[in-house]
Scaffold this motif. Structure first.
Motif, PDB file in Angstrom:
ATOM      1  N   VAL A  23      28.380  15.790   0.481  1.00 30.59           N
ATOM      2  CA  VAL A  23      28.692  16.378  -1.070  1.00 30.59           C
ATOM      3  C   VAL A  23      28.188  17.741  -0.966  1.00 30.59           C
ATOM      4  O   VAL A  23      29.090  18.529  -1.763  1.00 30.59           O
ATOM      5  CB  VAL A  23      27.794  15.395  -1.767  1.00 30.59           C
ATOM      6  N   CYS A  26      31.199  19.696   0.185  1.00 32.77           N
ATOM      7  CA  CYS A  26      32.226  19.911  -0.989  1.00 32.77           C
ATOM      8  C   CYS A  26      32.000  20.729  -2.105  1.00 32.77           C
ATOM      9  O   CYS A  26      32.921  21.369  -2.458  1.00 32.77           O
ATOM     10  CB  CYS A  26      32.502  18.349  -1.424  1.00 32.77           C
ATOM     11  N   LYS A 122      32.813  15.741 -10.480  1.00 34.01           N
ATOM     12  CA  LYS A 122      33.898  15.479  -9.370  1.00 34.01           C
ATOM     13  C   LYS A 122      33.304  14.496  -8.495  1.00 34.01           C
ATOM     14  O   LYS A 122      33.981  13.513  -7.972  1.00 34.01           O
ATOM     15  CB  LYS A 122      34.772  16.525  -8.905  1.00 34.01           C
ATOM     16  N   TYR A 123      32.106  15.000  -7.609  1.00 31.80           N
ATOM     17  CA  TYR A 123      31.657  14.357  -6.273  1.00 31.80           C
ATOM     18  C   TYR A 123      30.474  13.368  -6.580  1.00 31.80           C
ATOM     19  O   TYR A 123      30.460  12.480  -5.761  1.00 31.80           O
ATOM     20  CB  TYR A 123      31.394  15.634  -5.474  1.00 31.80           C
ATOM     21  N   LYS A 127      31.773   9.098  -9.384  1.00 31.86           N
ATOM     22  CA  LYS A 127      31.629   8.039  -8.176  1.00 31.86           C
ATOM     23  C   LYS A 127      30.502   6.802  -8.824  1.00 31.86           C
ATOM     24  O   LYS A 127      30.453   6.111  -8.102  1.00 31.86           O
ATOM     25  CB  LYS A 127      31.288   8.289  -6.979  1.00 31.86           C
TER      26      LYS A 127
ATOM     27  N   TRP B  13      22.174  14.247  -8.620  1.00 29.84           N
ATOM     28  CA  TRP B  13      22.742  15.332  -7.514  1.00 29.84           C
ATOM     29  C   TRP B  13      21.398  16.429  -7.292  1.00 29.84           C
ATOM     30  O   TRP B  13      21.142  16.495  -5.955  1.00 29.84           O
ATOM     31  CB  TRP B  13      23.747  16.175  -8.321  1.00 29.84           C
ATOM     32  N   CYS B 147      35.230  13.042   0.056  1.00 33.08           N
ATOM     33  CA  CYS B 147      35.083  14.300  -0.614  1.00 33.08           C
ATOM     34  C   CYS B 147      36.503  15.083  -0.100  1.00 33.08           C
ATOM     35  O   CYS B 147      36.420  15.418   1.066  1.00 33.08           O
ATOM     36  CB  CYS B 147      34.070  15.140   0.036  1.00 33.08           C
TER      37      CYS B 147
END
Lengths: 165, 165
Positions: A23, A26, A122-123, A127, B13, B147
DNA sequence: CCTCACTCGATGCACCTGCATCAATCTTGA
DNA sequence: TCAAGATTGATGCAGGTGCATCGAGTGAGG
């Protein structure tokens, strides 16, 4: 006697390593393709932009970012070279200095957040449901503390317009 | 119009990045203090030791480990320099070669797994119940795929005596 | 058989990192 | 007040990484 490592822990470890590196790759790629500098620059600019007068001692920055001292030192060099920050003398401690973010630095930080937040969405966001993201955060938090001597920085609030850390 | 990144995703994240870098640092430090080489060496040795005759084409290793080609090339150089692997000519494709793990390589891999599994237990296993580790794995898995163009290696089984990946 | 596109693996270069160490300065405590 | 030790930040060096590119070899199409 030694305890045998649990298969579940090992599996979680492996996934943690693999997933984050994928991740992160990316996200960094997206930023790079958009012509932005590495994420570390963003982190530093963010910390500086949040600081009371846009300036921090290198040693503070180092503690916020959890990176080694020499790394901070050289990161600051690069930011200064690019005109994103400047060094100011520190009157109260002649060993030290202040690093102050410039207008260009603030502006870059904001532009990067546009690309950065889009990449996170997006990543990660796309999800995971919000509920799952919360669960994930919770589980990760339990791993975060006390690797050896822990010095977690006062973890900041994650508000809508800047990601904190 | 653009969707605003969810706060939960951003928070997840951030934790993912912070936690894995902390935990990885801890584990790598433990291994280093025990006098072992970096984890990447272990990964490579593990892949080799699992391969049918203890040998792989560099290009296979590269795909298993998800690291760039030049990185594989230089990692192999180092393993060979240390006598942990050796290069064998590839008769069917003269461009290529085989890399074969040596006895010393197999032995090091096993010794490293001792220290490695202990570290995983210390930094992961001891902090999460098995059930939570499973939950964590599940959530992470959802982030893992796709990804950009995804080329997940055939993810291997995690058995008790060697961690796979 | 020959050419052209592709794959395999190596490498020169620039840059980044970790480590050790340094000089300058501050702080502590006798 | 002064010496010993701690803290701040910089830097030389060795080695690791990403990027671009290269030469050798393969293989498909004409």
């Amino acid at each position: 006697m030694k305890r045998k490592p649990s298969t579940e822990a090992t599996s979680a470890w492996i996934r943690l390593m693999r997933v984050q590196s994928r991740v992160l790759d990316c996200v960094e790629q997206d930023l790079k393709k958009a012509g932005f500098p590495p994420l570390a620059w963003y982190d530093a600019l963010l910390e500086l932009s949040r600081a009371p007068s846009g300036e921090l001692r290198p040693v503070e920055l180092e503690r916020q970012m959890l990176i080694p001292q020499y790394s901070t030192s050289r990161l600051i060099d690069r930011l200064v070279d690019e005109g994103l920050a400047c060094r100011r003398e520190c009157k109260i401690d002649k060993r030290g200095q202040f690093v102050e973010i410039t207008e260009a630095g603030r502006e870059l930080q904001k532009r990067m957040w546009g690309a950065y937040s889009a990449a996170i969405e997006k990543y990660v966001g796309s999800k995971l449901s919000d509920a799952d993201a919360v669960k994930l955060s919770g589980l990760l938090d339990r791993l975060g503390c006390s690797c050896g001597e822990m010095k977690l920085p006062p973890v900041v609030n994650v508000n809508a317009s800047s990601p904190s850390r």
